[in-house]
Design an enzyme around this catalytic site. Sequence first.
Site: not given
Length: 302
Positions: A210, A102
């Site tokens: 991360d 999306e």
Amino acid sequence: MGTISDKVHVCNSLKEAVSLVSGKDVSVERKQAVHGGDANDAYKLFLSNGEALFLKANIISNKDFFRAEAEGVDAIRTTGTIRVPNIHAIGIDDGYSFLLMEFIERAVTVHDFWEKLGTGLAAMHKADVSSFVTDGKYGFNSDNYIGAGRQKNTPKSSWIEFFSECRLRPQFELASRYFDGSFVRKTNWLLDNLDRFLYEPEKHSLLHGDLWAGNFMSDETGQPMLIDPAVYVGCNEADIAMTELFGGFNRKFYDAYFKAMGVIPGYDDRRDLYNLYHLTNHLNLFGSSYLSAVIRTIERYC
Ligand code: ADP
């Protein structure tokens, strides 16, 4: 190998992916490059029905990046704590591999954005992790990537062993061309003596893995969301350490996070050791400009 959610289509072309996600007759009218990532090409796709999708692309041989990203995003979603984008499809097209999700239109952040990012991350770190790693406490059901580097997630019952064998050792081995014999002895000493510096956490947490400033964003209502994870189950401090590697997040983030999560004394002494993993990965991916920071950190602990 982990499993990709049933909601993610595995496709043989971008056209097929777009029609499965948005409708049979819908096509891509144009695409616009989106900057800010560090491993892939990214685009906003403008569709013939007026909607938009977000596309990440890489060479075909790197298609496993996107399998891993889809699994990681899905793991965070299942905690129900902090928003991640809906992943629609992965696949290969003519000469490239892709991930379709999306499109999120960023809005101006809400006034308590940093507090919400801090409490959302704390909630994620407190979530149940039993489905993410079997046959051990730490790791993940599949290997994934840290930037463009491979990240080993073999389950281990000890956090210290996991951090040694699946995080530092593989990076030290890749970096060995930068190290002379006496320095290799230091790295080996450090691997054998991690228990002097780290502890076995009471709680094990799903980590983003991360968490630098490029891997969160605001959604269309200004609320925080996480993107582009390298998830695994580990000690929460490893995620917080990474937020500090390149300058740190807003103070309000840390206040909210530690208020919700609590602080274990000595974190400041462990932070650089956790970040040694990312620094050595940067040395291996981007070259010798990271060498002095890697050497300084190793010498600090040896
Ligand atoms: P890379 O894998 O190359 O690091 P990222 O996942 O970080 O790429 O995405 C690159 C940039 O695209 C991000 O910095 C962010 O600004 C934007 N972005 C990421 N996901 C979306 C999304 N679902 N919708 C809109 N923009 C996004």
